[in-house]
Write an enzyme that holds these catalytic residues in place. Structure first.
Site, PDB file in Angstrom:
ATOM      1  N   ASP A   1     -38.917 -50.864 -19.260  1.00 44.06           N
ATOM      2  CA  ASP A   1     -38.560 -50.005 -20.399  1.00 44.06           C
ATOM      3  C   ASP A   1     -38.884 -48.560 -20.049  1.00 44.06           C
ATOM      4  OD1 ASP A   1     -37.597 -49.455 -22.955  1.00 44.06           O
ATOM      5  OD2 ASP A   1     -39.569 -49.660 -23.884  1.00 44.06           O
TER       6      ASP A   1
ATOM      7  N   ASP B   1     -48.552 -48.504 -20.166  1.00 41.84           N
ATOM      8  CA  ASP B   1     -48.229 -49.787 -20.767  1.00 41.84           C
ATOM      9  C   ASP B   1     -47.101 -50.457 -19.999  1.00 41.84           C
ATOM     10  OD1 ASP B   1     -48.246 -51.892 -22.498  1.00 41.84           O
ATOM     11  OD2 ASP B   1     -47.424 -50.804 -24.209  1.00 41.84           O
TER      12      ASP B   1
END
Length: 339
Positions: free
Chosen positions: A214, A231
Site C-alpha cells: 500500500d 507500518d
C-alpha cells in the site's frame, strides 16, 4: 467480535505495562481507520506506539509474517520501523512470535491483539524532486531485495481473484449498491475485471515477491536521512510494480518521467521487468474495487460512516461506474513507455 469501545485509555496503558513497558500515564490516539493506534509516553522519556489490531482481520500467522518481514528489513538496514519484543509481566499476556512481538490481552473479557514499536515521525516526500524519486527508488529496491529472499506463506496475494472477484462478490452479497445503480456498476465492474484478466494473461508470468502493498505517498515518511515506513499492515505478495505505481501522478508523459527517476535508483538493488508496466492500470482497477469492498466491510464501525458519509449513496456508485469505464479505456491504451 470484540468491540473497540472496550479499548479505553486505561486499558491501553494496562496493556503496555503488561507487555513490559512503564507508561507515565500520558496517551495520544493517532489517526487510523483500520486499527487503533496510540502513542504511549513512558517514564524514561521514550515514546512508543501501541497498535491494536482490528479483530478478525488477520490471523496470528499473518500478523507474525508482517512482523518477521519488518524485522528482516530492519536487520538489512532498510529504514522500516519494526515491532519491539514484548514480555508478559505477571503472566497477563499471551505472547506469539520469535522474538515475541504479538501480545494478546483480555479487556472486559474480550481478547485484543497488539504490538508495540518505536515512534518515528516524518513528513511527506517531495515527489516533484527527481532526487527524492531516485532515493525512493533505492529504498524500494532495497525493500524488494529483502522481499525476494523468502515468500509469504500466510499473507494475501494481490491477484484478480482476491482483490477483484472476491471484493465484487462481497459488495453484491451485502446489498451495498442502490438498485438504481446496480446494473450499470455490475456491468462495468465485470467488464473491467475481464480486461484485467486479459492484461495479466497477455503479460504472462512475472516475478512475485513480498511487498509493502500500500505504498502511496501518505504511507511514506521523509526525514533528513531519507524515507521510511512505519507500518506494513497491507504487506502482500505481488508484482514489484505495485509498490511503484502509486507514487506516480499526472499525464502519462509525466508519470513515465517520474517512473524513470524511480527506476534509476531501484535498479541499483533490484532488476525491473518492464513487462510489468502494462499491469499499472489493471492494478489501479483492482485497488478501486477492493477499496469499495473495504468500506463496505467496515460500515458497522461507527468511525466509517462518520469519515465516509458519501459511501453507499447513488452518487458514489455512479462515480464508481464512471471510473471503472475510464479504467476500461485506460487498460486499452499502450502501457507507459520509459524514455
Amino acid at each position: 467480535m470484540p468491540h473497540y469501545a472496550a479499548l479505553r485509555p486505561e486499558s491501553v496503558l494496562d496493556a503496555a505495562a503488561a507487555a513490559g513497558f512503564d507508561p507515565d500515564g500520558r496517551l495520544l490516539q493517532l489517526n487510523s481507520y483500520e486499527n487503533r493506534v496510540f502513542q504511549v509516553f513512558l517514564e524514561d522519556g521514550v515514546v512508543v506506539v501501541a497498535k491494536f489490531y482490528r479483530p478478525e482481520r488477520w490471523s496470528d500467522a499473518q500478523i507474525l509474517e508482517e512482523h518477521a518481514f519488518a524485522l528482516a528489513l530492519a536487520a538489512a538496514d532498510v529504514p522500516v520501523v519494526a515491532p519491539l519484543a514484548l514480555q508478559s509481566r505477571d503472566g497477563l499476556l499471551a505472547l506469539s512470535g520469535e522474538p515475541p512481538t504479538l501480545g494478546e490481552i483480555r479487556l472486559d473479557g474480550e481478547p485484543f491483539r497488539f504490538s508495540i514499536s518505536p515512534r518515528r515521525a516524518g513528513r511527506a516526500p517531495d515527489l516533484e524532486d527527481p532526487m527524492v524519486l531516485q532515493w525512493l527508488g533505492r529504498f524500494l529496491g532495497r525493500l524488494h531485495a529483502v522481499g525476494a529472499e523468502a515468500p509469504f506463506r500466510h499473507r494475501r496475494t494481490l491477484d484478480v481473484a482476491t482483490f477483484g472477484e472476491a471484493a465484487r462478490d462481497r459488495l453484491l452479497e451485502g446489498d451495498f449498491i442502490p438498485p438504481d445503480q446496480l446494473p450499470a456498476w455490475r456491468s462495468s465492474c465485470d467488464a473491467a475485471l475481464n480486461a484485467v484478466r486479459e492484461v495479466f494473461e497477455r503479460v504472462g508470468t512475472v516475478r512475485r515477491l513480498r511487498l509493502h502493498g500500500d505504498c502511496h505517498p501518505g504511507n511514506i515518511l521523509w526525514r533528513d536521512e531519507g524515507p521510511h515506513v512505519v507500518d506494513l499492515d497491507d504487506a502482500c505478495t505481488g508484482p514489484a510494480v505495485q509498490d511503484l505505481w502509486m507514487l506516480l501522478s499526472g499525464q502519462p508523459t509525466a508519470m513515465a518521467a517520474q517512473l524513470g527517476q524511480i527506476l534509476q535508483g531501484y535498479r541499483l538493488f533490484m532488476p525491473f521487468d518492464t513487462r510489468e508496466l502494462a499491469l499499472i492500470e489493471p492494478l489501479r482497477t483492482l485497488r478501486m474495487i477492493h477499496h469499495s469492498a473495504w468500506l463496505a466491510e467496515r460500515w458497522s464501525d461507527p468511525a466509517f460512516p462518520a469519515a465516509f458519509p458519501f459511501f453507499g449513496t447513488s452518487a458514489y456508485w455512479s462515480e464508481q461506474t464512471t471510473q471503472l469505464r475510464e479504467q476500461l479505456e485506460a487498460m486499452g491504451e499502450p502501457p507507459l513507455e520509459l524514455y
